[in-house]
Design a protein around this motif. Structure first.
Motif, mmCIF file in Angstrom:
data_model
loop_
_atom_site.group_PDB
_atom_site.id
_atom_site.type_symbol
_atom_site.label_atom_id
_atom_site.label_comp_id
_atom_site.label_asym_id
_atom_site.label_seq_id
_atom_site.Cartn_x
_atom_site.Cartn_y
_atom_site.Cartn_z
ATOM 1 N N PRO A 45 23.190 23.645 -7.742
ATOM 2 C CA PRO A 45 22.727 24.748 -8.678
ATOM 3 C C PRO A 45 21.908 25.888 -7.705
ATOM 4 N N GLY A 46 21.857 25.314 -6.431
ATOM 5 C CA GLY A 46 20.987 26.437 -5.517
ATOM 6 C C GLY A 46 21.236 25.987 -4.131
ATOM 7 N N ALA A 47 20.757 26.570 -3.049
ATOM 8 C CA ALA A 47 20.761 26.229 -1.688
ATOM 9 C C ALA A 47 20.603 24.575 -1.361
ATOM 10 N N LEU A 48 21.185 23.915 -0.837
ATOM 11 C CA LEU A 48 20.980 22.559 -0.367
ATOM 12 C C LEU A 48 20.128 22.496 0.484
ATOM 13 N N VAL A 49 18.753 21.839 0.240
ATOM 14 C CA VAL A 49 17.812 21.566 1.052
ATOM 15 C C VAL A 49 17.532 20.036 1.113
ATOM 16 N N VAL A 50 17.288 19.673 2.441
ATOM 17 C CA VAL A 50 16.785 18.195 2.830
ATOM 18 C C VAL A 50 15.535 18.329 3.783
ATOM 19 N N THR A 51 14.576 17.567 3.335
ATOM 20 C CA THR A 51 13.542 17.543 3.971
ATOM 21 C C THR A 51 13.138 15.918 4.127
ATOM 22 N N PHE A 52 12.065 15.760 5.062
ATOM 23 C CA PHE A 52 11.517 14.540 5.205
ATOM 24 C C PHE A 52 9.940 14.663 5.167
ATOM 25 N N ASP A 53 9.351 13.388 4.553
ATOM 26 C CA ASP A 53 7.998 13.466 4.433
ATOM 27 C C ASP A 53 7.230 12.125 4.466
ATOM 28 N N GLU A 54 6.052 12.000 4.912
ATOM 29 C CA GLU A 54 5.462 10.871 5.148
ATOM 30 C C GLU A 54 4.861 10.241 3.936
ATOM 31 N N ASP A 55 4.930 9.060 3.543
ATOM 32 C CA ASP A 55 4.566 8.569 2.254
ATOM 33 C C ASP A 55 3.964 7.221 2.602
ATOM 34 N N GLY A 56 2.659 6.993 2.284
ATOM 35 C CA GLY A 56 2.206 5.700 2.543
ATOM 36 C C GLY A 56 2.655 4.651 1.459
ATOM 37 N N SER A 57 3.165 4.894 0.398
ATOM 38 C CA SER A 57 3.450 4.013 -0.660
ATOM 39 C C SER A 57 5.003 3.325 -0.151
ATOM 40 N N VAL A 58 5.549 3.881 0.721
ATOM 41 C CA VAL A 58 7.000 3.383 1.181
ATOM 42 C C VAL A 58 6.734 2.461 2.044
ATOM 43 N N ALA A 59 7.401 1.222 1.868
ATOM 44 C CA ALA A 59 7.441 -0.070 2.831
ATOM 45 C C ALA A 59 7.702 0.339 4.213
ATOM 46 N N PRO A 60 7.334 -0.226 5.351
ATOM 47 C CA PRO A 60 8.078 0.022 6.469
ATOM 48 C C PRO A 60 9.566 -0.592 6.558
ATOM 49 N N GLY A 61 10.367 0.258 7.315
ATOM 50 C CA GLY A 61 11.699 -0.181 7.325
ATOM 51 C C GLY A 61 12.685 0.197 6.214
ATOM 52 N N ARG A 62 11.948 1.175 5.298
ATOM 53 C CA ARG A 62 12.601 1.422 3.947
ATOM 54 C C ARG A 62 12.476 3.076 3.966
ATOM 55 N N PHE A 63 13.389 3.817 3.359
ATOM 56 C CA PHE A 63 12.981 5.055 2.790
ATOM 57 C C PHE A 63 13.401 5.321 1.181
ATOM 58 N N GLU A 64 12.746 6.093 0.642
ATOM 59 C CA GLU A 64 12.879 6.385 -0.617
ATOM 60 C C GLU A 64 13.565 8.077 -0.720
ATOM 61 N N VAL A 65 14.624 8.419 -1.512
ATOM 62 C CA VAL A 65 15.123 9.650 -1.581
ATOM 63 C C VAL A 65 14.820 10.151 -3.063
ATOM 64 N N HIS A 66 14.053 11.134 -2.973
ATOM 65 C CA HIS A 66 13.784 11.825 -4.465
ATOM 66 C C HIS A 66 14.685 13.102 -4.442
ATOM 67 N N HIS A 75 11.477 10.135 1.676
ATOM 68 C CA HIS A 75 10.071 9.635 2.047
ATOM 69 C C HIS A 75 10.146 8.527 2.916
ATOM 70 N N LEU A 76 9.337 8.606 4.074
ATOM 71 C CA LEU A 76 9.289 7.486 4.940
ATOM 72 C C LEU A 76 7.992 6.983 5.158
ATOM 73 N N ASP A 77 7.813 5.819 5.678
ATOM 74 C CA ASP A 77 6.393 5.242 6.014
ATOM 75 C C ASP A 77 5.796 6.046 6.909
ATOM 76 N N PRO A 78 4.583 6.365 7.300
ATOM 77 C CA PRO A 78 4.052 7.132 8.300
ATOM 78 C C PRO A 78 4.428 6.626 9.798
ATOM 79 N N GLU A 79 4.502 5.344 9.754
ATOM 80 C CA GLU A 79 4.824 4.714 11.176
ATOM 81 C C GLU A 79 6.246 4.963 11.513
ATOM 82 N N ASP A 80 7.222 5.100 10.550
ATOM 83 C CA ASP A 80 8.455 5.302 10.786
ATOM 84 C C ASP A 80 8.921 6.739 11.159
ATOM 85 N N PHE A 81 7.857 7.687 10.106
ATOM 86 C CA PHE A 81 8.284 9.049 10.221
ATOM 87 C C PHE A 81 7.483 9.556 11.560
#
Length: 218
Positions: free
Chosen positions: A57-78, A21-27
């Motif tokens: 346990p299954g296929a390895l999937v990595v995706t990126f998404d916009e998240d307004g709750s994430v501070a600019p300059g940071r990212f969260e990995v879920h 998850h990235l801040d929308p501007e970073d995304f």
């Protein structure tokens, strides 16, 4: 990845579905790099799991998404275990679409050139049927050959014209203007971009890892 591992009999399983998850501007700033970053992150996860003999346990999937709750300059990995995860498909290459259009028709009228041969004429049975008294019943035909589409006159009464020149047969190029009777047609070969694959992602109640965004590091 390590924080989400699960131990079973004879194997250790780690999350296989990751949403970054990235801040929308970073995304927006890094959107063009996302395919490369996704491959690099997946490669790092795969390498780490292989070194430790961990399993997904299954296929390895990595995706990126916009998240307004994430501070600019940071990212969260879920991350989560998902045995139904499907890896994003490889983007399809653009394809060419061959089409014949009746110029000036209202509503617009066109024919997809998906078969190897199309007849043009006044008869309703023609593949390209023209409501034109100056066109012969079977006036001409379009034939696909190894080197492209050819327009062939079928001994019509008033002749067949391409770009103003009377022709018996002519290999067509995209944009060529065809005159049959009083009808004006245009042949076009167009690039069709494939539809973008849907973004695949999963949302969990809390992130398994929160780190500073290295792309913004000084």
């Amino acid at each position: 990845m390590e924080g989400g591992k699960t131990v079973s009999v004879g194997a250790v399983y780690v999350p296989n579905s990751y949403v970054i998850h990235l801040d929308p501007e970073d995304f927006e700033r890094f959107e063009g790099l996302i395919p490369t970053l996704r491959e690099e992150f997946a490669g790092l996860l795969q390498h780490s799991a292989t070194d430790r003999r961990w399993h997904f346990p299954g296929a390895l999937v990595v995706t990126f998404d916009e998240d307004g709750s994430v501070a600019p300059g940071r990212f969260e990995v879920h991350a989560e275990h998902d045995d139904a995860a499907v890896a994003p498909p490889v983007p399809a290459e653009p394809v060419l679409r061959d089409v014949l259009r009746l110029v000036g028709s209202q509503p617009p009228k066109e024919w997809d050139m998906t078969s190897g041969r199309l007849t043009i004429g006044r008869l309703p049975a023609c593949d390209v049927s023209l409501n034109d008294a100056n066109a012969s019943r079977q006036h001409a035909e379009l034939v696909r050959r190894d080197d492209g589409w050819w327009l062939v006159d079928l001994d019509s009464t008033n002749g067949t014209f391409v770009n103003g020149s009377l022709v018996k047969e002519r290999r067509l190029a995209s944009g060529d203007a065809i005159q049959i009777g009083s009808s004006r047609l245009e042949y076009a070969s167009e690039r069709v971009e494939p539809a973008a694959p849907p973004r695949i992602g999963h949302v969990v109640s809390a992130p398994t890892q929160v780190v500073s965004n290295p792309l913004n590091a000084d």
